[in-house]
Write a protein that holds these residues in place. Structure first.
Motif, mmCIF file in Angstrom:
data_model
loop_
_atom_site.group_PDB
_atom_site.id
_atom_site.type_symbol
_atom_site.label_atom_id
_atom_site.label_comp_id
_atom_site.label_asym_id
_atom_site.label_seq_id
_atom_site.Cartn_x
_atom_site.Cartn_y
_atom_site.Cartn_z
ATOM 1 N N ARG A 5 8.391 40.305 20.770
ATOM 2 C CA ARG A 5 6.931 40.181 20.795
ATOM 3 C C ARG A 5 6.545 38.805 21.334
ATOM 4 O O ARG A 5 7.253 37.816 21.104
ATOM 5 N N HIS A 6 5.401 38.738 21.994
ATOM 6 C CA HIS A 6 4.884 37.458 22.460
ATOM 7 C C HIS A 6 4.019 36.848 21.351
ATOM 8 O O HIS A 6 2.844 37.185 21.198
ATOM 9 N N LEU A 7 4.628 35.977 20.586
ATOM 10 C CA LEU A 7 3.933 35.316 19.485
ATOM 11 C C LEU A 7 3.762 33.839 19.802
ATOM 12 O O LEU A 7 4.163 33.355 20.854
ATOM 13 N N THR A 8 3.175 33.109 18.866
ATOM 14 C CA THR A 8 3.044 31.658 18.980
ATOM 15 C C THR A 8 3.715 31.021 17.770
ATOM 16 O O THR A 8 3.339 31.311 16.629
ATOM 17 N N PRO A 9 4.742 30.185 17.974
ATOM 18 C CA PRO A 9 5.314 29.802 19.265
ATOM 19 C C PRO A 9 6.100 30.947 19.887
ATOM 20 O O PRO A 9 6.612 31.822 19.178
ATOM 21 N N ALA A 10 6.203 30.947 21.221
ATOM 22 C CA ALA A 10 6.913 32.004 21.920
ATOM 23 C C ALA A 10 8.406 31.933 21.611
ATOM 24 O O ALA A 10 8.998 30.860 21.618
ATOM 25 N N VAL A 11 8.986 33.088 21.317
ATOM 26 C CA VAL A 11 10.429 33.181 21.101
ATOM 27 C C VAL A 11 11.060 33.648 22.402
ATOM 28 O O VAL A 11 10.744 34.725 22.911
ATOM 29 N N ARG A 12 11.959 32.834 22.943
ATOM 30 C CA ARG A 12 12.587 33.118 24.233
ATOM 31 C C ARG A 12 14.014 33.627 24.015
ATOM 32 O O ARG A 12 14.569 33.476 22.918
ATOM 33 N N PRO A 13 14.614 34.205 25.043
ATOM 34 C CA PRO A 13 15.996 34.680 24.888
ATOM 35 C C PRO A 13 16.963 33.594 24.433
ATOM 36 O O PRO A 13 17.877 33.863 23.643
ATOM 37 N N ASP A 14 16.780 32.354 24.923
ATOM 38 C CA ASP A 14 17.704 31.301 24.501
ATOM 39 C C ASP A 14 17.539 30.971 23.018
ATOM 40 O O ASP A 14 18.492 30.514 22.373
ATOM 41 N N ASP A 15 16.341 31.222 22.467
ATOM 42 C CA ASP A 15 16.160 31.027 21.028
ATOM 43 C C ASP A 15 16.952 32.076 20.244
ATOM 44 O O ASP A 15 17.557 31.767 19.209
ATOM 45 N N VAL A 16 16.941 33.315 20.730
ATOM 46 C CA VAL A 16 17.718 34.367 20.081
ATOM 47 C C VAL A 16 19.211 34.075 20.201
ATOM 48 O O VAL A 16 19.978 34.274 19.247
ATOM 49 N N LEU A 17 19.638 33.584 21.347
ATOM 50 C CA LEU A 17 21.044 33.203 21.502
ATOM 51 C C LEU A 17 21.411 32.080 20.533
ATOM 52 O O LEU A 17 22.515 32.081 19.953
ATOM 53 N N SER A 18 20.494 31.126 20.339
ATOM 54 C CA SER A 18 20.738 30.064 19.351
ATOM 55 C C SER A 18 20.847 30.658 17.949
ATOM 56 O O SER A 18 21.675 30.219 17.138
ATOM 57 N N GLY A 19 20.000 31.672 17.673
ATOM 58 C CA GLY A 19 20.061 32.336 16.376
ATOM 59 C C GLY A 19 21.360 33.083 16.169
ATOM 60 O O GLY A 19 21.930 33.085 15.066
ATOM 61 N N PHE A 40 11.434 26.880 14.080
ATOM 62 C CA PHE A 40 10.642 28.092 13.865
ATOM 63 C C PHE A 40 11.578 29.282 13.693
ATOM 64 O O PHE A 40 12.785 29.198 13.940
ATOM 65 N N ASP A 41 11.004 30.406 13.263
ATOM 66 C CA ASP A 41 11.774 31.618 12.989
ATOM 67 C C ASP A 41 11.893 32.456 14.262
ATOM 68 O O ASP A 41 10.895 32.862 14.845
ATOM 69 N N ALA A 42 13.134 32.730 14.681
ATOM 70 C CA ALA A 42 13.361 33.555 15.866
ATOM 71 C C ALA A 42 13.491 35.030 15.514
ATOM 72 O O ALA A 42 13.377 35.882 16.391
ATOM 73 N N ARG A 43 13.707 35.346 14.240
ATOM 74 C CA ARG A 43 13.940 36.737 13.846
ATOM 75 C C ARG A 43 12.655 37.564 13.841
ATOM 76 O O ARG A 43 12.660 38.735 14.242
ATOM 77 N N GLY A 44 11.553 36.982 13.407
ATOM 78 C CA GLY A 44 10.324 37.747 13.223
ATOM 79 C C GLY A 44 9.777 38.360 14.496
ATOM 80 O O GLY A 44 9.103 39.404 14.455
ATOM 81 N N ALA A 45 10.038 37.745 15.650
ATOM 82 C CA ALA A 45 9.494 38.246 16.907
ATOM 83 C C ALA A 45 10.348 39.345 17.515
ATOM 84 O O ALA A 45 9.912 40.040 18.436
#
Length: 274
Positions: free
Chosen positions: A199-213, A151-156
């Motif tokens: 933002r709290h979207l679906t699926p939820a983007v968590r800090p570790d997702d941003v770190l992965s990005g 999923f896209d981590a940037r949009g949230a």
């Protein structure tokens, strides 16, 4: 039936408690504090407690929320003190309001996170942040119970910035006060601190997702796991990009002017009488 909304923290090593661990500790605290809980119906009644958007295990937080239903009215502040004394240090109840409105969970639209990257120079972190923000989308992969999901981590992400670390600045002092101060973090050395609003979207983007990005777009790989703290969550002000207090509508409703039996108007006070 009275409903009380509480804000609590997960600090220090208690950030490693799971949500289920906290549920057990909180229900013990309710019994210890002799809170007159309302219970569900059925063969196995349980106390009416609603949890909202709990932080992941291993993540510290200054802004976790729940709501309890009582069978008898109690003063919110006195109840907060009793529950705080009944919980271990690190699980601290820091705010309480009587619920006068509906939809607390719906108000938790976004979270403010702080990411401490030990072993990373601020200039290196800034380069990675600029690259991440310049991307139209940043796809990340996460393993779920249903398999690997992309999923896209940037949009949230509504804000991602490196926090300046000049000690003379009051804003930095405020940020550093909430950084994890635990013995399992490295000592002195290079360190970058990021402020993240998601933002709290679906699926939820968590800090570790941003770190992965950040790793996939700019090859930013801290030598030790990031120390992550949720600083706030609540309604997102679209104009300023700030996250506001989710208890504000309840505080406002509690102080609204109400008519009395003799036709006069008085203002109520939270936790008190008119």
């Amino acid at each position: 039936m009275q409903r009380i909304r509480l804000r609590y923290t997960k600090r220090g090593r208690l950030r490693f408690t799971s949500h289920r661990d906290f549920q057990r500790a909180f229900e013990r605290a309710l019994r210890r504090a002799e809170v007159p809980m309302a219970y569900s119906a059925g063969f196995t009644p349980h106390p009416k407690v609603s949890y909202a958007n709990a932080a992941p295990t291993g993540v510290a937080s200054e802004a976790e929320y729940l709501e309890i239903a009582l069978s008898a009215p109690r003063d919110p502040e006195k109840l907060r003190v009793l529950l705080d004394e009944s919980l271990p240090p690190g699980l601290d109840v820091i705010d309480a309001v009587e619920a006068h409105t509906s939809g607390l969970a719906d108000r938790l639209e976004a979270s403010v996170w702080q990411l401490r990257l030990d072993g990373v120079e601020p200039s290196e972190a800034q380069r990675a942040v600029d690259t991440f923000l310049a991307a139209e989308s940043v796809e990340v992969r996460r393993t779920t119970k249903n398999g690997v999901r992309t999923f896209d981590a940037r949009g949230a992400v509504t804000e991602l910035a490196v926090v300046p670390q000049e000690p003379s600045q009051q804003a930095v002092d405020d940020v550093m006060a909430s950084v994890e101060q635990s013995a399992d973090r490295p000592g002195r050395g290079s360190c970058a601190i990021l402020r993240l609003v998601v933002r709290h979207l679906t699926p939820a983007v968590r800090p570790d997702d941003v770190l992965s990005g950040l790793r996939s777009t700019a090859d930013l790989a801290p030598p030790v796991p990031a120390a992550v703290t949720r600083l706030a969550q609540g309604p997102l002000d679209e104009e300023t990009g700030t996250v506001t207090d989710p208890f504000a509508p309840d505080r406002d409703a509690a102080t609204a002017v109400l008519p009395t039996a003799d036709g006069l108007s008085v203002a109520t006070v939270p936790g008190g009488s008119a």
